[in-house]
Design an enzyme around this catalytic site. Structure first.
Site, PDB file in Angstrom:
ATOM      1  N   LEU A  74       4.758  86.312  75.690  1.00 46.42           N
ATOM      2  CA  LEU A  74       6.118  85.984  75.245  1.00 46.42           C
ATOM      3  C   LEU A  74       6.643  87.174  74.457  1.00 46.42           C
ATOM      4  O   LEU A  74       5.901  87.775  73.666  1.00 46.42           O
ATOM      5  CB  LEU A  74       6.108  84.748  74.332  1.00 46.42           C
ATOM      6  N   ASP A  75       7.911  87.550  74.663  1.00 50.82           N
ATOM      7  CA  ASP A  75       8.520  88.622  73.879  1.00 50.82           C
ATOM      8  C   ASP A  75       8.456  88.253  72.394  1.00 50.82           C
ATOM      9  O   ASP A  75       8.424  87.059  72.045  1.00 50.82           O
ATOM     10  CB  ASP A  75       9.994  88.803  74.260  1.00 50.82           C
ATOM     11  N   PRO A  76       8.459  89.254  71.491  1.00 46.61           N
ATOM     12  CA  PRO A  76       8.458  88.941  70.053  1.00 46.61           C
ATOM     13  C   PRO A  76       9.576  87.969  69.665  1.00 46.61           C
ATOM     14  O   PRO A  76       9.369  87.056  68.869  1.00 46.61           O
ATOM     15  CB  PRO A  76       8.662  90.316  69.406  1.00 46.61           C
ATOM     16  N   ALA A  78      10.845  85.621  71.402  1.00 48.01           N
ATOM     17  CA  ALA A  78      10.631  84.286  71.963  1.00 48.01           C
ATOM     18  C   ALA A  78       9.612  83.474  71.169  1.00 48.01           C
ATOM     19  O   ALA A  78       8.703  84.014  70.545  1.00 48.01           O
ATOM     20  CB  ALA A  78      10.182  84.402  73.416  1.00 48.01           C
TER      21      ALA A  78
END
Length: 342
Positions: A74-76, A78
């Site tokens: 997951l992106d930071p 998210a």
């Protein structure tokens, strides 16, 4: 009702509700500090006597104690479901890359960024006052079903061994067009129309003229429209641009950021992601709806344990261990599996 576990240690899968902010890798590393000290996953004589550090020097040592990994970064920015595999559970993590996933995302209109989300720099601003719920609802059908989706140029995907974002930043023309991927959007709807009643603002980082020129050069001869010029409306700092929350169920490999970005173009504006929640990944979910669903362990449980593991209960478990046990999917090795079937 506590679940009955086989003899320890075991291999398994569980999910953590990742918060927005930290990287997925840092969350995994923090959880690993706890996992290597637990008899759920490690034989008691192999549990380290001293607290485990996440430093590089200790990495090889902890890797020898037990393997741990995650089933889809997951992106930071998210938050939401992050599947963790321990021991033989790491061999099952690939299942979660291609499984169906559900997301909730907030799209903010009128602004495009290099990363397609609020972590990036502003590439272009565009009109947004004409954007209505009806306009968005009319545009969504073209994004449903089996579609061809192009990953963003500011992504880590490689072309001829070089990440796409390096071409964009260095102004090197792409050797060929970014290949569109076939993805399936099972459901896509507006969950909430926020309009301008919110506190979201455009990123403060700006794309310089030089950076814009570099992107145009990278995309030259490939994209139909390579200009990234601003088309601003009359500035009014007291008014927030229109935003909405989208809810979607998608196949593996789908870029939620690209859906939001492309939607902005489809309605004659621009858009980027300001919040992103993965609410489901396969059977792991933030909100269990059936017996087959597996809940996530809140990040706060691990965070608390990292500061202080706390007292053990009557069965010898700490709070975080009990939370994992209650939401653990045990992965048995072949020997145990065959034994069970006979």
């Amino acid at each position: 009702m506590p679940k009955v576990l086989p003899s320890f240690p075991v291999s398994g899968l569980f999910a953590v509700a990742k918060p927005s902010g930290p990287t997925s890798m840092s969350v995994v590393n923090d959880i690993k500090r706890l996992v290597v000290t637990s008899r759920i996953f490690v034989e008691e004589d192999k549990i380290p006597k001293k607290p485990v550090s996440t430093s590089t020097k200790r990495h090889r040592y902890t890797k020898e104690i037990v393997k741990i990994g995650q089933g889809g970064t997951l992106d930071p920015l998210a938050d939401g479901v992050l599947v963790i595999g321990v021991g033989k559970g790491t061999k099952r993590l690939s299942e979660f890359l291609d499984c169906v996933k559900e997301y909730r995302t907030t799209a903010l209109f009128g602004c495009e960024t290099d990363s397609f989300d609020s972590e990036g720099a502003v590439v272009r601003v565009a009109p947004w006052k004409h954007v209505t719920r009806e306009l968005v609802d009319e545009a969504l059908p073209k994004f449903r079903g089996e579609i061809q989706q192009k990953p963003p140029i500011f992504s880590a995907l490689k072309m001829d061994g070089k990440p796409l974002y390096e071409y964009a930043r260095e102004g090197i023309p792409l050797p060929r067009p970014i290949e569109a991927r076939k993805v399936t959007i099972h459901n896509l709807d507006v969950k909430e129309w926020i309009a301008s009643d919110h506190t979201f603002r455009y990123p403060t980082k700006k794309f310089t003229d030089e950076q814009k020129a570099a992107v145009e050069k990278a995309l030259h001869g490939i994209e139909d429209q390579v200009k990234v010029n601003d088309e601003p409306e009359q500035a009014d700092d007291t008014v927030s641009a229109t935003a909405c929350v989208l809810q979607m169920k998608v196949s593996g490999g789908t870029y939620v950021r690209s859906i939001v970005h492309d939607l902005g173009h489809a309605i004659g504006s621009a858009a980027h992601v300001v919040t992103l929640t993965r609410s489901r990944q396969g059977r792991f979910t933030l909100e269990p709806e059936s017996e087959k669903d597996v809940a996530c362990v809140p990040w706060s449980v691990f965070e608390k344990a990292l500061a202080d593991p706390g007292e053990r209960d009557a069965d010898g478990w700490t709070e975080w261990e009990r939370a994992v046990i209650e939401n653990l999917e045990i992965v048995e090795d072949k020997h145990h599996h065959n034994k069970k079937d006979t």
